[in-house]
Design a protein around this motif. Sequence first.
Motif, PDB file in Angstrom:
ATOM      1  N   UNK A 139       0.824  -1.203   0.000  1.00 35.58           N
ATOM      2  CA  UNK A 139       0.000   0.000   0.000  1.00 35.58           C
ATOM      3  C   UNK A 139       0.858   1.253   0.000  1.00 35.58           C
ATOM      4  N   UNK A 140       1.871   1.295   0.847  1.00 33.48           N
ATOM      5  CA  UNK A 140       2.724   2.473   0.946  1.00 33.48           C
ATOM      6  C   UNK A 140       3.563   2.658  -0.315  1.00 33.48           C
ATOM      7  N   UNK A 141       4.000   1.539  -0.899  1.00 31.59           N
ATOM      8  CA  UNK A 141       4.797   1.638  -2.122  1.00 31.59           C
ATOM      9  C   UNK A 141       3.955   2.161  -3.282  1.00 31.59           C
ATOM     10  N   UNK A 144       3.005   5.809  -2.682  1.00 30.41           N
ATOM     11  CA  UNK A 144       4.175   6.681  -2.566  1.00 30.41           C
ATOM     12  C   UNK A 144       3.976   7.745  -1.490  1.00 30.41           C
ATOM     13  N   UNK A 145       3.266   7.361  -0.459  1.00 30.52           N
ATOM     14  CA  UNK A 145       2.978   8.294   0.633  1.00 30.52           C
ATOM     15  C   UNK A 145       4.172   8.315   1.583  1.00 30.52           C
ATOM     16  N   UNK A 146       4.702   9.503   1.933  1.00 24.17           N
ATOM     17  CA  UNK A 146       5.857   9.564   2.834  1.00 24.17           C
ATOM     18  C   UNK A 146       5.542   8.897   4.177  1.00 24.17           C
ATOM     19  N   UNK A 147       6.414   8.020   4.610  1.00 22.08           N
ATOM     20  CA  UNK A 147       6.136   7.246   5.817  1.00 22.08           C
ATOM     21  C   UNK A 147       7.438   6.833   6.490  1.00 22.08           C
ATOM     22  N   UNK A 148       7.326   6.548   7.779  1.00 26.20           N
ATOM     23  CA  UNK A 148       8.378   5.882   8.540  1.00 26.20           C
ATOM     24  C   UNK A 148       7.693   4.843   9.422  1.00 26.20           C
ATOM     25  N   UNK A 149       8.131   3.607   9.317  1.00 29.44           N
ATOM     26  CA  UNK A 149       7.625   2.531  10.170  1.00 29.44           C
ATOM     27  C   UNK A 149       8.535   2.445  11.390  1.00 29.44           C
ATOM     28  N   UNK A 150       7.970   2.595  12.575  1.00 31.03           N
ATOM     29  CA  UNK A 150       8.758   2.556  13.811  1.00 31.03           C
ATOM     30  C   UNK A 150       8.847   1.108  14.268  1.00 31.03           C
ATOM     31  N   UNK A 151       9.965   0.493  13.974  1.00 33.24           N
ATOM     32  CA  UNK A 151      10.155  -0.924  14.231  1.00 33.24           C
ATOM     33  C   UNK A 151      10.569  -1.615  12.946  1.00 33.24           C
ATOM     34  N   UNK A 156      13.926  -7.709   3.809  1.00 29.62           N
ATOM     35  CA  UNK A 156      13.459  -7.539   2.450  1.00 29.62           C
ATOM     36  C   UNK A 156      12.318  -6.557   2.262  1.00 29.62           C
ATOM     37  N   UNK A 157      11.940  -5.843   3.319  1.00 30.71           N
ATOM     38  CA  UNK A 157      10.812  -4.923   3.206  1.00 30.71           C
ATOM     39  C   UNK A 157      11.196  -3.689   2.406  1.00 30.71           C
ATOM     40  N   UNK A 158      10.233  -3.176   1.634  1.00 31.48           N
ATOM     41  CA  UNK A 158      10.446  -1.950   0.863  1.00 31.48           C
ATOM     42  C   UNK A 158      10.085  -0.703   1.662  1.00 31.48           C
ATOM     43  N   UNK A 159       9.562  -0.896   2.868  1.00 29.63           N
ATOM     44  CA  UNK A 159       9.155   0.248   3.671  1.00 29.63           C
ATOM     45  C   UNK A 159      10.356   1.000   4.228  1.00 29.63           C
ATOM     46  N   UNK A 160      10.137   2.280   4.526  1.00 35.85           N
ATOM     47  CA  UNK A 160      11.107   3.059   5.287  1.00 35.85           C
ATOM     48  C   UNK A 160      10.884   2.748   6.764  1.00 35.85           C
TER      49      UNK A 160
END
Length: 339
Positions: A139-141, A144-151, A156-160
């Motif tokens: 969903x985030x990819x 393209x919504x700016x995000x930071x995942x805390x943890x 292999x994750x594409x998340x920030x």
Amino acid sequence: MAVTIRDVAKEAGVSTSTVSKVLNNWSSISPATCDRVHEAIRKLHYTPNARAVSFAKGASRNILFLSSLKKEEAYRNPHMFDILCGVRHTLAKQGYTLMLADFPEAGDPQAYLGGLIGKGIADGILIHGSCTFPQLARLLAESRFPHIHIGHPGPGSRMCWIDTNNGLAGQFAAQHMLECGYEKVAFIGERRTDHISTQRLNGFLGGMYDYGYRIPDEYIRYTDSSREDACRQTLGVLSLPVPPRAFICENNTLALGVVKALRERRLRIPEEAAFLTFDSYPYSSIIDPAPTVIDIDVYDLGVQAAEMLLRKLDNPSLLVQTYTTLPVLRQGQSTVPAV
């Protein structure tokens, strides 16, 4: 009554969006129109607020923080408030407001989060690790919504993402135990499926192995995360033919159970049985004797997460995947370093 952007627009004979564009120095607005708007601003003594200035940029100056906000969440997740405080303090200095969003207990989390993003109520989102779901990274990819995942979201994750290094904290615990002369050390952990507990355990085992010590399997105990089960598991380890000399508790709740077990066995702390725990909150201040703690400043984690998200807003292509905030040893009375 305070003068609004609508009052300026009416005085200048233009739309509110035109006023916003003038405030943001858009080159597409003619000099004559700019002059009329600035004259209206001077005449009405208008002071633009942050929302008006950012309107034409398509920016809300809001940041979402997605987390579980259910009843008694403070007891289940005691560090979240410190993280929130660090986030809010950092965002406020840059003129951003923080909006809390509760992770839904039922329904489709993908549709819920997609709806929040689609409404345009925020410029970016911070997602607490407790809110992960299978479709989140996709969903985030795609948005393209700016995000930071805390943890750490997993390999292999594409998340920030940004996280504390719990494996390193486990290594710190091993090093301290060996510096105190405790070679037979047990680990009382959370459930087998708990990610943080597993990281800390692996760091501890690796740290002991690096110095030539192997921890027996029977010294590693998992619990249902309650004080009572921590007490039962500790009593079980103490019943082994060769019991451990010290205990590492994955959190404060488990430390309460370990101390209870040591009291039941009438073992003097730390002379006959030592222990340390991770994290200062929520119970370390009421544990007797005062425990030695491997602590992580989660307020600083919030500060770092907010700063990373602000950088992401300025540079949407930036990929943030990092550990931050080093563990700190706080010496208490439950361990005694060797002289």
